[in-house]
Design a protein around this motif. Sequence first.
Motif, short mmCIF file in Angstrom:
data_model
loop_
_atom_site.label_atom_id
_atom_site.label_comp_id
_atom_site.label_asym_id
_atom_site.label_seq_id
_atom_site.Cartn_x
_atom_site.Cartn_y
_atom_site.Cartn_z
N GLY A 98 0.83 -1.21 0.00
CA GLY A 98 0.00 0.00 0.00
C GLY A 98 0.87 1.26 0.00
N GLU A 99 1.90 1.21 0.83
CA GLU A 99 2.81 2.37 0.91
C GLU A 99 3.56 2.54 -0.41
OE1 GLU A 99 5.52 2.69 4.21
OE2 GLU A 99 4.08 1.68 5.50
N PHE A 100 3.94 1.42 -1.02
CA PHE A 100 4.65 1.48 -2.31
C PHE A 100 3.77 2.16 -3.36
CE2 PHE A 100 5.83 0.17 -6.48
CZ PHE A 100 7.21 0.11 -6.48
N TYR A 101 2.55 1.67 -3.48
CA TYR A 101 1.64 2.25 -4.48
C TYR A 101 1.44 3.73 -4.19
CZ TYR A 101 0.01 -2.13 -6.69
OH TYR A 101 -0.10 -3.31 -7.40
N TRP A 102 1.18 4.05 -2.92
CA TRP A 102 0.91 5.44 -2.56
C TRP A 102 2.09 6.31 -2.98
CZ3 TRP A 102 3.41 9.07 0.41
CH2 TRP A 102 2.71 10.26 0.63
N LYS A 103 3.28 5.86 -2.65
CA LYS A 103 4.47 6.68 -2.92
C LYS A 103 4.67 6.95 -4.41
CE LYS A 103 9.18 7.20 -1.61
NZ LYS A 103 9.96 7.01 -0.41
N PHE A 104 4.63 5.88 -5.21
CA PHE A 104 4.97 6.07 -6.62
C PHE A 104 3.79 6.53 -7.47
CE2 PHE A 104 8.48 3.49 -5.02
CZ PHE A 104 9.53 4.31 -5.40
N LEU A 105 2.56 6.35 -6.96
CA LEU A 105 1.41 6.89 -7.69
C LEU A 105 1.33 8.41 -7.56
CD1 LEU A 105 -1.40 4.23 -7.05
CD2 LEU A 105 -0.32 4.80 -9.23
N VAL A 124 -6.09 0.31 -3.00
CA VAL A 124 -4.69 0.20 -2.70
C VAL A 124 -3.82 0.61 -3.91
CG1 VAL A 124 -4.77 -2.24 -3.29
CG2 VAL A 124 -2.94 -1.43 -1.88
N ASN A 125 -4.41 0.60 -5.11
CA ASN A 125 -3.55 0.84 -6.27
C ASN A 125 -4.24 1.63 -7.38
OD1 ASN A 125 -5.33 -1.18 -6.83
ND2 ASN A 125 -3.97 -2.29 -8.17
N ASP A 126 -5.18 2.44 -7.02
CA ASP A 126 -5.92 3.18 -8.05
C ASP A 126 -5.73 4.69 -7.94
OD1 ASP A 126 -7.15 1.51 -9.89
OD2 ASP A 126 -8.78 1.01 -8.52
N ILE A 127 -5.96 5.35 -9.08
CA ILE A 127 -6.06 6.81 -9.10
C ILE A 127 -7.47 7.12 -9.60
CG2 ILE A 127 -5.20 8.95 -10.10
CD1 ILE A 127 -2.53 7.56 -10.60
N ILE A 128 -8.17 7.98 -8.88
CA ILE A 128 -9.50 8.37 -9.32
C ILE A 128 -9.58 9.88 -9.50
CG2 ILE A 128 -10.71 6.38 -8.32
CD1 ILE A 128 -11.62 8.36 -6.07
N ALA A 129 -10.49 10.28 -10.36
CA ALA A 129 -10.78 11.70 -10.56
C ALA A 129 -12.29 11.82 -10.69
CB ALA A 129 -10.10 12.22 -11.82
N SER A 130 -12.88 12.67 -9.88
CA SER A 130 -14.35 12.83 -9.85
C SER A 130 -15.03 11.47 -9.69
CB SER A 130 -14.84 13.52 -11.12
OG SER A 130 -14.05 14.63 -11.44
N GLY A 131 -14.47 10.64 -8.87
CA GLY A 131 -15.08 9.34 -8.58
C GLY A 131 -14.83 8.27 -9.62
N GLY B 36 1.99 -11.88 8.19
CA GLY B 36 2.30 -11.78 6.76
C GLY B 36 1.06 -11.67 5.90
N GLN B 37 0.05 -12.49 6.20
CA GLN B 37 -1.16 -12.44 5.38
C GLN B 37 -1.90 -11.13 5.57
OE1 GLN B 37 -4.55 -12.50 6.34
NE2 GLN B 37 -4.15 -12.62 8.52
N LYS B 38 -1.81 -10.57 6.79
CA LYS B 38 -2.47 -9.28 7.05
C LYS B 38 -1.80 -8.17 6.22
CE LYS B 38 -5.59 -7.10 9.51
NZ LYS B 38 -5.55 -6.57 10.85
N LEU B 39 -0.49 -8.26 6.17
CA LEU B 39 0.28 -7.28 5.41
C LEU B 39 0.03 -7.44 3.90
CD1 LEU B 39 2.21 -5.15 6.48
CD2 LEU B 39 4.10 -6.75 6.12
N ALA B 40 -0.13 -8.69 3.48
CA ALA B 40 -0.33 -8.97 2.05
C ALA B 40 -1.71 -8.53 1.57
CB ALA B 40 -0.15 -10.46 1.77
N ALA B 136 5.49 -1.94 14.28
CA ALA B 136 5.51 -0.49 14.49
C ALA B 136 5.54 0.23 13.13
CB ALA B 136 6.74 -0.11 15.31
N LYS B 137 6.31 -0.35 12.20
CA LYS B 137 6.46 0.25 10.88
C LYS B 137 5.12 0.27 10.11
CE LYS B 137 10.29 -1.17 8.97
NZ LYS B 137 11.14 -2.07 8.17
N TYR B 138 4.35 -0.79 10.28
CA TYR B 138 3.13 -0.94 9.48
C TYR B 138 1.86 -0.76 10.31
CZ TYR B 138 6.61 -2.75 6.33
OH TYR B 138 7.72 -2.89 5.55
N LYS B 139 1.98 -0.06 11.44
CA LYS B 139 0.82 0.03 12.35
C LYS B 139 -0.41 0.64 11.66
CE LYS B 139 2.08 4.33 14.74
NZ LYS B 139 3.12 4.80 13.80
N ASP B 140 -0.20 1.51 10.68
CA ASP B 140 -1.35 2.13 10.00
C ASP B 140 -2.07 1.14 9.09
OD1 ASP B 140 -0.68 4.41 11.26
OD2 ASP B 140 0.39 5.29 9.55
N VAL B 141 -1.34 0.14 8.61
CA VAL B 141 -1.93 -0.84 7.69
C VAL B 141 -2.54 -1.99 8.46
CG1 VAL B 141 -1.44 -2.37 5.75
CG2 VAL B 141 -0.15 -0.25 6.03
#
Lengths: 347, 142
Positions: A98-105, A124-131, B36-40, B136-141
Amino acid sequence: MKLYRLETVSWSDSQLLYHALPRIGREGLNLLSPASPYVCIGYFQDVEQEVDLDYCRAHNIPVFRREVGGGAVYLDGEQLFYQLVIRKNHPLVPKEKGEFYWKFLQAPIAAYRALGIPAEYKPVNDIIASGRKISGNGVAEIGDYIVFVGNLIVDFDYETMVRVLRVPDEKFRDKVYKTLQDNLSTIRRELGSAPPRAQLWDLLAEKFMEILGPLEVETTVDAEWRAEADRLAARMMSDEWLFRRGRSQIGREVTIRAGVQVWQKAYKAPGGLIRAILEVREGVIADISLSGDFFFYPAERLVDLERALVGVRVEDVEQVIARFYADYGVESPGVTAADFARTIQVA
Amino acid sequence: MQISGFEFPDDLYYDRQHNWACVEGNTVVQGMTEFGQKLAREIVYVEIPPVGKAVTQGQTFMSMESGKWVGRIPALVSGKIVAVNEELEFEPTLVNQSPYDQGWLVKIEMSNPAELNNLLRADSPEFKAFVEEEAAKYKDVL
């Protein structure tokens, strides 16, 4: 890392080049667009279930299986691809997807915003505009590299997209078309016109460099990269790769004793996944349970359908189900009697 | 035992990629941890490798998809795959629902049991520190 601003390339290079880069141990950001249209399916998909291959052949639309996840898409020169190949242990790479997608998107989002399109990240991996979705993105892990691919959509050929998909009937196709129209937007739709292509490439390059830092720009494919792409083409453009067994038709049969078997079957119909568990005695269904994520109206008739199938020879199920549909006025969008039969009969 | 709110059975071995190994004689059952599955996130496809395939500790040998992301899974020990969880072809979410039981991935016949020494145990301070840092690193996820 270099920025490979290749702009227009052959349709096959628009896929092969990013698959080749990690295999020669190289990071890079490709900005490119295919010279001609094609259909691209996800790594795990079954091409025969997802794509109308007869239509594609008749219209000279090639079909390609990528190593990236996601679904079947129609790609053409009205889409600008960004393809980032980056080492997993690169300091800029977050470990969580999720963080990866957020960062590079943020790069395509910033490019859209610079054009005046209110793009935003949608987990987790989309870009939307006006829904509406306005970019498609996915990832493959190849060796020690993460390959992140996506697009800016200048214009979209909704008609051809729904035409290349394998669908059970025109009613379903129409439903897909309307849903796509309602949920997928483009630069042209948002702005009323398309900015010059060079401006879009510049914006993508600039916004990615704001994340990755300054990148040296190359505009050609060197010999080593070319050779690896050509080597990969032999495998990835073969029928063996394209027709690789999809998971959705896989079934299992357990022989209880001679003439008595328990089958577990799954089949992905356009309207959803059908699952069947059945006991078969001498070729006749002795017991059956149907489930899945398809719609079936009225829902309570599904149990009646199961009862109707007990005592039926496996090869006759389609006629029995078709008669059942006619007798009871059952509706199951995107799932036909033939799909149920295929679920049961597929090897 | 519980670490940062996640279950890590005491009798298993672990790597730093959120996979577990259960030793049964000369065979290891491999799966993904609850963490791991939670993170995936929700697993939508699992590529079942063929029985008989040779695998090497730390080298990836099978794929899974979630969130349009095709990820690769490393083998916890070297050896030969002797069984695969075919249910995952139909129910990939078993990895999410039952990570330590019905969601197992493969069984590997070990070629070098000494490799288990490269893995971590749930009760080791090193493993606890690793999980706490990840949590701690992924607490938001999570």
